[in-house]
Design a protein around this motif. Structure first.
Motif, PDB file in Angstrom:
ATOM      1  N   LYS A   1       0.665 -14.231   2.601  1.00  0.00           N
ATOM      2  CA  LYS A   1       0.092 -13.853   1.316  1.00  0.00           C
ATOM      3  C   LYS A   1      -1.042 -14.816   0.985  1.00  0.00           C
ATOM      4  CE  LYS A   1       2.788 -10.386   0.301  1.00  0.00           C
ATOM      5  NZ  LYS A   1       2.215  -9.011   0.201  1.00  0.00           N
TER       6      LYS A   1
ATOM      7  N   ASP B   1       3.274  -6.165  -2.912  1.00  0.00           N
ATOM      8  CA  ASP B   1       2.408  -5.530  -1.921  1.00  0.00           C
ATOM      9  C   ASP B   1       1.273  -4.730  -2.564  1.00  0.00           C
ATOM     10  OD1 ASP B   1       3.943  -6.558   0.153  1.00  0.00           O
ATOM     11  OD2 ASP B   1       5.239  -4.791   0.263  1.00  0.00           O
TER      12      ASP B   1
ATOM     13  N   SER C   1       6.074 -13.599   5.500  1.00  0.00           N
ATOM     14  CA  SER C   1       4.926 -12.749   5.212  1.00  0.00           C
ATOM     15  C   SER C   1       3.744 -13.646   4.889  1.00  0.00           C
ATOM     16  CB  SER C   1       5.197 -11.832   4.013  1.00  0.00           C
ATOM     17  OG  SER C   1       6.015 -10.753   4.362  1.00  0.00           O
TER      18      SER C   1
ATOM     19  N   THR D   1      -1.349  -6.582   3.193  1.00  0.00           N
ATOM     20  CA  THR D   1      -0.232  -5.636   3.255  1.00  0.00           C
ATOM     21  C   THR D   1      -0.462  -4.588   4.334  1.00  0.00           C
ATOM     22  OG1 THR D   1       0.233  -5.928   0.890  1.00  0.00           O
ATOM     23  CG2 THR D   1       1.117  -3.959   1.939  1.00  0.00           C
TER      24      THR D   1
END
Length: 425
Positions: free
Chosen positions: A244, A275, A242, A164
């Protein structure tokens, strides 16, 4: 109900505090007064986060598990050596055991659960996965009518915090890891967190409950986040993804996939927006559809909440002696990592000259790999460029063969980065 606690650190102290402040609510739900009578600690004189004035403190943990007045043992030490010996001793003494020890359950759970069944006592471990999120109870109880099609989760808060920060603030991995250590999110030796071992322990437990199979920690394909660079995070953002660090379990064509690795997921999906140090687990059932479980994956009172929930179940007698169906566990063949099909993100550092991209795509095409998206950026005055590619869905073995051939070309300046891409809708 007399309780003995092994370990009065973060989680053990949290249990004492939560039992103290919620005593009336817990009594109303159980009709039973819970007495923490004994606790074992490393150092009797060290300061603690809880009031231990009414607890008999000892440095001899076996003194606690052998005490005939204690009904339930809370194993909150961690590790797989002395903790295993203590749990075995407690079960052999006909005591119920509750643990938050994911490494112990993932590694030795089959043996320990069999022993607990033989002795007709309970071994419960809700707190071992995702802290305060009641994910194991949800799988075992709330979703019991479903065939589980997918379990995918952010189940390590340290790794999620690092990724994050890298995404939102453009920081590098080493810098954020140091801050995570300073904040107490990461240990002095962060290997278990950043290399995926902690998440692999938790995924093995999740998969076992979701699919009714034996614990198979040694079959979890595991990759950490230590090699994720700022370039990868930036390219993922530009592709509208994103990154992850996910644990993924799914059963396809009778074979079980269990894998922990960095993963690009679309920004529009809920997991992409989990996050910081938070955890979340997505479970897809064939009747209920997708369900998401979100919350604190660690911390004193969050984890204590899960420990005490198991304790309440024991007091109320709502735990089956065949918890999670352990008497009927099956062996599911594991999918070989090279047989897994996935979309992939590739990042190549290459000499920027005519024909390079065409050569790369030609090799990919030869192995039935098409390019869905591509971004190329020159990075220096020596005509070096980063080329980022999103492929179509392809068998891992095919991709590896193609990458080996690409890697042999002189225009490739460093190892090709490969990251899974998952659409979890």
């Amino acid at each position: 109900m007399n309780i003995g606690i092994l370990g009065l650190g973060t989680v053990g102290g949290g249990v004492v505090n939560v039992l103290g402040k919620n005593e009336s609510e817990i009594f109303a739900r159980t009709g039973e007064k819970i007495n923490i009578t004994h606790a074992a600690v490393k150092n009797v004189s060290e300061p603690r986060i809880c009031n231990d004035g009414n607890i008999n403190i000892t440095q001899d943990a076996f003194e606690v598990v052998n005490n005939t007045d204690i009904d339930v043992i809370l194993e909150l030490i961690g590790g797989t050596t002395i903790a295993k010996d203590l749990v075995i001793a407690a079960i052999n003494n006909n005591k119920h055991v509750i643990t938050a020890n994911k490494a112990l359950i993932a590694t030795h759970g089959n043996e320990l659960l069999a022993l607990a069944q033989e002795k007709n006592v309970h071994l419960l471990f809700e707190a071992a996965v995702a802290g305060g999120i009641p994910i194991l109870k949800s799988l075992e109880q709330g979703l019991s009518a479903n065939k589980i099609e997918l379990v995918a989760g952010i189940i390590n808060g340290t790794g999620n915090f690092i990724l994050t920060e890298m995404r939102d603030k453009g920081r590098n991995f080493a810098d954020v890891l140091k801050e995570a250590q300073d904040l107490g999110y990461a240990e002095a030796d962060p290997t278990f967190d950043v290399e995926g071992i902690d998440a692999a322990h938790k995924l093995a437990i999740l998969a076992s409950i979701a699919y009714g199979c034996e614990l198979q920690m040694n079959q979890v394909s595991t990759e950490g986040i230590s090699q994720i660079s700022g370039e990868d995070v930036a390219f993922a953002t530009e592709f509208n993804y994103s990154i992850k660090h996910l644990g993924i379990a799914k059963k396809i064509n009778g074979e079980l996939q269990m894998r922990v690795h960095p993963t690009l997921i679309p920004k529009t999906q809920l997991l992409a927006n989990v996050d910081g140090v938070m955890n979340a687990v997505l479970v897809q059932g064939n009747a209920v559809g997708p369900t998401l479980y979100y919350g604190a994956g660690a911390g004193d009172e969050a984890t204590a909440s899960a420990v005490i929930a198991d304790l309440v179940d024991i007091i109320k007698g709502t735990v089956s002696h065949d918890i999670f169906g352990w008497k009927n566990l099956i062996k599911i063949p594991n999918c070989k990592p090279d047989d897994i099909e996935s979309v992939f993100y590739l990042r190549l550092l290459a000499t920027d000259k005519p024909g390079v991209l065409a050569d790369i795509t030609a090799i990919l095409s030869k192995h039935n790999i098409s390019v869905e998206s591509v971004i190329q950026k020159q990075i220096d005055q020596q005509n070096n460029a980063h080329i980022a590619i999103i492929t179509n869905r392809v068998k891992t073995a095919n991709l590896k063969t193609a990458i080996t051939q690409i890697q042999d070309h002189e225009f490739i300046q460093e190892s090709v980065k490969i990251i899974h891409v998952e659409n979890l809708d």
